[in-house]
Design a protein around this motif. Structure first.
Motif, PDB file in Angstrom:
ATOM      1  N   ILE A  53       0.880  -1.171   0.000  1.00 39.79           N
ATOM      2  CA  ILE A  53       0.000   0.000   0.000  1.00 39.79           C
ATOM      3  C   ILE A  53       0.912   1.214   0.000  1.00 39.79           C
ATOM      4  O   ILE A  53       1.420   1.645   1.034  1.00 39.79           O
ATOM      5  N   GLU A  54       1.175   1.763  -1.185  1.00 35.78           N
ATOM      6  CA  GLU A  54       2.164   2.826  -1.355  1.00 35.78           C
ATOM      7  C   GLU A  54       1.582   4.172  -0.919  1.00 35.78           C
ATOM      8  O   GLU A  54       0.522   4.581  -1.389  1.00 35.78           O
ATOM      9  N   THR A  55       2.307   4.872  -0.014  1.00 36.10           N
ATOM     10  CA  THR A  55       1.797   6.148   0.487  1.00 36.10           C
ATOM     11  C   THR A  55       2.944   6.984   1.044  1.00 36.10           C
ATOM     12  O   THR A  55       4.071   6.494   1.190  1.00 36.10           O
ATOM     13  N   SER A  56       2.649   8.243   1.328  1.00 34.22           N
ATOM     14  CA  SER A  56       3.645   9.117   1.952  1.00 34.22           C
ATOM     15  C   SER A  56       3.638   8.884   3.458  1.00 34.22           C
ATOM     16  O   SER A  56       2.674   8.365   4.023  1.00 34.22           O
ATOM     17  N   ALA A  57       4.722   9.295   4.121  1.00 36.22           N
ATOM     18  CA  ALA A  57       4.825   9.006   5.551  1.00 36.22           C
ATOM     19  C   ALA A  57       5.806   9.946   6.229  1.00 36.22           C
ATOM     20  O   ALA A  57       6.548  10.696   5.586  1.00 36.22           O
ATOM     21  N   GLU A  58       5.794   9.851   7.549  1.00 34.71           N
ATOM     22  CA  GLU A  58       6.788  10.512   8.391  1.00 34.71           C
ATOM     23  C   GLU A  58       7.402   9.430   9.264  1.00 34.71           C
ATOM     24  O   GLU A  58       6.690   8.694   9.947  1.00 34.71           O
ATOM     25  N   ILE A  59       8.724   9.325   9.217  1.00 34.18           N
ATOM     26  CA  ILE A  59       9.432   8.260   9.926  1.00 34.18           C
ATOM     27  C   ILE A  59      10.309   8.872  11.005  1.00 34.18           C
ATOM     28  O   ILE A  59      11.019   9.851  10.766  1.00 34.18           O
TER      29      ILE A  59
END
Length: 304
Positions: free
Chosen positions: A205-211
């Motif tokens: 499930i390809e998405t933007s993120a904050e790691i």
């Protein structure tokens, strides 16, 4: 030890000796934003070309060839309410007579609902009308610069890490990478909201993120392939094609680990591995396949 909040202005489609985006120290933590695999941000704005644009690189002070970099994945927070996959299974993963029956590999979209801890298809087929999956975030692509001035595409993987797409690289896991250049030059991106073993649909499930992650420097720590550790197990990852070569690399790295840290010679290690090893088919879609060789800590406890 410091905490850094970092918003990239430049992204990379190769992992290599690019100019450092941020200098950090042993023990520092970083919170960084990432794009999805096609280069879209939290607002669905296109910021970079695919494949898998990387945030970074992060230069770790004191890191030198022959060391290892430990990266603790503290938190992965998806920043967009949608993600996408490709429809159908990868054609090389089904028998040839089934290839023509596979649906077109078009992009389809999913809704991500953190409050309900669920991901659902926006336009599900009738049989999946009430179906959802839990959110289990992972990092698809991350690693350190290889040696020799090489820059390796984020579509693939190798000794340095890269696009391993292993669902085991999630929150609470510490990943270990061999340092090959001064500063290590650590990159990361390509977050998946969820994914099964092997990435057999060609995406998670390809998405933007904050790691948020923490780095530790392990001086004079010889290793050749990526390693990992979570609360219940340790694992090594081999990246190559064909699949049996990836398995060889992962098994060899685990053999070395047992010799380094657990005092086993090759005879003892072979007995122990033969009775306790577990293998995960981490990825069979990318140019280099990935296999994880895993040992449960409950089994390792018997060695002490």
């Amino acid at each position: 030890m410091a905490h850094h909040n970092f918003s990239p202005s430049t992204y990379f489609q190769t992992i290599g000796s690019h100019a450092a985006a941020l200098v950090i120290a042993d023990g520092d933590t970083v919170t960084v934003s990432t794009l999805d695999a096609n280069g879209y941000d939290l607002n669905n704005a296109h910021q970079a070309a695919d494949p898998n644009p990387m945030s970074g690189p992060f230069f770790i002070e004191g890191a030198a060839p022959g060391d290892a970099l430990a990266v603790e994945i503290i938190e992965i927070e998806m920043t967009r309410a949608t993600g996408w996959t490709r429809q159908g299974l990868a054609w090389h993963l089904v028998d040839p007579h089934q290839v023509r029956a596979m649906p077109p590999r078009e992009k389809i979209f999913w809704d991500i609902n953190p409050r309900q801890n669920s991901i659902t298809l926006q336009k599900p087929p009738a049989a999946l009308k009430d179906w959802s999956i839990p959110i289990v975030p992972m990092i698809g692509c991350f690693g350190v610069a290889p040696d020799g001035g090489e820059a390796i595409s984020t579509a693939t993987s190798g000794h340095h890490g890269g696009n391993m797409d292993y669902r085991g690289f999630g929150e609470g896991v510490t990943a270990y990478f061999p340092v090959s250049v001064p500063g290590a030059l650590f990159f990361l991106g390509d977050v998946h909201g969820a994914q099964g073993d092997g990435e057999i649909a060609g995406t998670g499930i390809e998405t933007s993120a904050e790691i948020t992650f923490k780095v530790r420097l392990l001086k004079n720590r010889k290793m050749r392939w990526p390693r990992g550790e979570n609360e219940t197990s340790i694992f090594t990852v081999g990246n190559a094609r064909p699949l049996d070569q990836a398995l060889q690399h992962a098994t060899t790295e685990m053999l070395v680990w047992l010799e380094q840290d657990y005092g086993l010679d090759k005879i003892a290690a072979s007995h122990f591995l033969g009775m306790n090893v577990r293998y995960d088919v981490a990825n069979v879609f990318n140019p280099a396949y990935s296999v994880a060789c895993r040992l449960e800590k409950s089994a390792l406890a018997a060695l002490k």
